[in-house]
Design a protein around this motif. Structure first.
Motif, PDB file in Angstrom:
ATOM      1  N   TYR A 167     -14.944  -8.133  33.433  1.00  0.00           N
ATOM      2  CA  TYR A 167     -15.757  -7.107  34.105  1.00  0.00           C
ATOM      3  C   TYR A 167     -14.904  -5.944  34.616  1.00  0.00           C
ATOM      4  CZ  TYR A 167     -19.636 -10.541  34.586  1.00  0.00           C
ATOM      5  OH  TYR A 167     -20.641 -11.435  34.374  1.00  0.00           O
ATOM      6  N   THR A 168     -13.606  -5.946  34.286  1.00  0.00           N
ATOM      7  CA  THR A 168     -12.679  -5.035  34.967  1.00  0.00           C
ATOM      8  C   THR A 168     -13.065  -3.558  34.836  1.00  0.00           C
ATOM      9  OG1 THR A 168     -10.971  -6.660  34.476  1.00  0.00           O
ATOM     10  CG2 THR A 168     -10.235  -4.529  35.325  1.00  0.00           C
ATOM     11  N   LEU A 169     -13.390  -3.123  33.621  1.00  0.00           N
ATOM     12  CA  LEU A 169     -13.651  -1.684  33.438  1.00  0.00           C
ATOM     13  C   LEU A 169     -14.873  -1.223  34.224  1.00  0.00           C
ATOM     14  CD1 LEU A 169     -12.994  -0.577  29.749  1.00  0.00           C
ATOM     15  CD2 LEU A 169     -11.745   0.046  31.832  1.00  0.00           C
ATOM     16  N   ALA A 170     -15.951  -2.009  34.175  1.00  0.00           N
ATOM     17  CA  ALA A 170     -17.157  -1.650  34.931  1.00  0.00           C
ATOM     18  C   ALA A 170     -16.845  -1.637  36.421  1.00  0.00           C
ATOM     19  CB  ALA A 170     -18.285  -2.630  34.626  1.00  0.00           C
ATOM     20  N   ASN A 171     -16.068  -2.605  36.874  1.00  0.00           N
ATOM     21  CA  ASN A 171     -15.718  -2.653  38.292  1.00  0.00           C
ATOM     22  C   ASN A 171     -14.851  -1.467  38.704  1.00  0.00           C
ATOM     23  OD1 ASN A 171     -17.129  -5.008  38.766  1.00  0.00           O
ATOM     24  ND2 ASN A 171     -15.354  -6.336  38.429  1.00  0.00           N
ATOM     25  N   LEU A 172     -13.979  -1.030  37.803  1.00  0.00           N
ATOM     26  CA  LEU A 172     -13.106   0.104  38.144  1.00  0.00           C
ATOM     27  C   LEU A 172     -13.912   1.392  38.319  1.00  0.00           C
ATOM     28  CD1 LEU A 172      -9.989  -0.660  35.930  1.00  0.00           C
ATOM     29  CD2 LEU A 172      -9.979  -0.399  38.427  1.00  0.00           C
ATOM     30  N   ARG A 173     -15.025   1.515  37.589  1.00  0.00           N
ATOM     31  CA  ARG A 173     -15.878   2.703  37.781  1.00  0.00           C
ATOM     32  C   ARG A 173     -16.423   2.728  39.209  1.00  0.00           C
ATOM     33  NH1 ARG A 173     -16.900   1.810  32.349  1.00  0.00           N
ATOM     34  NH2 ARG A 173     -18.656   0.405  32.689  1.00  0.00           N
ATOM     35  N   PHE A 174     -16.801   1.555  39.696  1.00  0.00           N
ATOM     36  CA  PHE A 174     -17.274   1.471  41.088  1.00  0.00           C
ATOM     37  C   PHE A 174     -16.120   1.713  42.068  1.00  0.00           C
ATOM     38  CE2 PHE A 174     -18.296  -1.162  44.903  1.00  0.00           C
ATOM     39  CZ  PHE A 174     -19.394  -0.428  45.349  1.00  0.00           C
ATOM     40  N   ALA A 175     -14.970   1.114  41.785  1.00  0.00           N
ATOM     41  CA  ALA A 175     -13.809   1.288  42.674  1.00  0.00           C
ATOM     42  C   ALA A 175     -13.459   2.766  42.824  1.00  0.00           C
ATOM     43  CB  ALA A 175     -12.607   0.514  42.117  1.00  0.00           C
ATOM     44  N   ARG A 176     -13.617   3.496  41.728  1.00  0.00           N
ATOM     45  CA  ARG A 176     -13.302   4.921  41.759  1.00  0.00           C
ATOM     46  C   ARG A 176     -14.323   5.711  42.577  1.00  0.00           C
ATOM     47  NH1 ARG A 176     -10.892   8.032  36.551  1.00  0.00           N
ATOM     48  NH2 ARG A 176     -10.170   9.808  37.770  1.00  0.00           N
ATOM     49  N   GLU A 177     -15.565   5.255  42.519  1.00  0.00           N
ATOM     50  CA  GLU A 177     -16.618   5.851  43.349  1.00  0.00           C
ATOM     51  C   GLU A 177     -16.277   5.659  44.830  1.00  0.00           C
ATOM     52  OE1 GLU A 177     -19.538   7.313  42.228  1.00  0.00           O
ATOM     53  OE2 GLU A 177     -20.245   7.653  44.284  1.00  0.00           O
ATOM     54  N   ILE A 178     -15.732   4.510  45.171  1.00  0.00           N
ATOM     55  CA  ILE A 178     -15.398   4.202  46.567  1.00  0.00           C
ATOM     56  C   ILE A 178     -14.140   4.954  47.011  1.00  0.00           C
ATOM     57  CG2 ILE A 178     -14.783   2.331  48.184  1.00  0.00           C
ATOM     58  CD1 ILE A 178     -17.670   2.247  47.076  1.00  0.00           C
ATOM     59  N   GLU A 179     -13.140   4.988  46.154  1.00  0.00           N
ATOM     60  CA  GLU A 179     -11.872   5.625  46.514  1.00  0.00           C
ATOM     61  C   GLU A 179     -11.443   6.612  45.434  1.00  0.00           C
ATOM     62  OE1 GLU A 179      -8.551   3.411  48.690  1.00  0.00           O
ATOM     63  OE2 GLU A 179      -9.496   1.817  47.518  1.00  0.00           O
TER      64      GLU A 179
END
Ligand code: ZN
Ligand code: FE
Length: 253
Positions: A167-179
């Motif tokens: 799930y890493t790539l999808a999660n990184l899109r969210f992580a980028r939204e946060i930070e």
């Protein structure tokens, strides 16, 4: 000792750990990838380890047990009748053909019975921590989940996390939204996109990198607090409250 991911179902990883001719598998959601791997490598299955009760983690156990007489080691759960050896938090156990011991960590949250297996610097963490993210709440409480993630965060930073989904790539899109201002997230996104473009896994995960890029482990970072306060239009304390807010946001992202 080698640890290999076997792809299963849609985006699951079954982890196969081998030493000599012995092989232990973690969370076999399907039997076929395990049987194929054992045959191709001339290995003998010596144990099955289970982190939690979900079908995509235990679906292959019955078929494997019909073919291999091995212990099934997992948590206590009325929904896991396949388990033949129940293990508790802090317990240590050995598997035939594998030197040394595994240690059990109770990490409830994704589900109430969820456990992890620690072997040296490896942690098989099921659906608790994913690359740049974490599992959904499907039985445990937010307080439990947050505490379990904190427990993992305090392991040595050279710990490698063997999670059960890609799930890493999808999660990184969210992580980028946060930070959006975190360069480590951007760097990781580029590296993981290149890996996935070649069909390669982004796992195992480095705990050190998770600490720098996974918002669910960064609930006390000022940038995360500020982003949450803006999103929810109220101040949100770090720690458990931030975890809960992040989890709710991600569920709809
Ligand atoms: Zn699950
Ligand atoms: Fe799963």
């Amino acid at each position: 000792m080698t640890i290999v991911p076997l792809s299963a179902l849609h985006d699951n990883y079954i982890w196969a750990m081998q030493a000599g001719q012995a092989c232990v598998v973690v969370d076999p959601g399907e039997a076929a990838p395990v049987n194929d791997y054992l045959a191709a490598q001339s290995l003998q299955l010596t144990a099955i380890l289970l982190t939690h009760r979900h079908h995509d983690h235990i679906g292959g156990v019955d078929a494997l047990c019909r073919r291999h007489a091995v212990p099934v080691i997992g948590p206590r759960s009325s929904q896991m009748p396949q388990v033949t050896q129940v293990v508790e938090d802090g317990e240590r156990f050995a598997c035939a053909g594998i030197e040394g011991e595994f240690e059990v960590l109770a990490i409830p949250g994704h589900t109430e019975e969820h456990i992890a297996f620690r072997y040296g610097s490896a942690l098989f963490c099921g659906d608790t921590l994913f690359g740049a993210g974490c599992g959904r709440l499907m039985g445990g409480t937010p307080a439990q989940f947050h505490a379990s993630l904190q427990h993992i965060a305090q392991l040595p930073p050279d710990t490698l996390l063997y999670c059960a989904h890609e799930y890493t790539l999808a999660n990184l899109r969210f992580a980028r939204e946060i930070e959006p201002g975190n360069p480590a997230i951007e760097k990781r996104q580029a590296r993981c996109a290149a890996l996935r473009a070649q069909g390669l896994p982004t796992v195992p995960l480095s705990l050190a990198e998770e600490l720098e890029t996974n918002p669910f482990l960064r609930t006390r970072q000022p940038a995360v607090s500020a982003r949450l306060a803006a999103q929810y239009a109220r101040p949100i304390a770090g720690g458990e409250a931030a975890f809960t807010a992040l989890r709710q946001w991600k569920d709809q992202f």
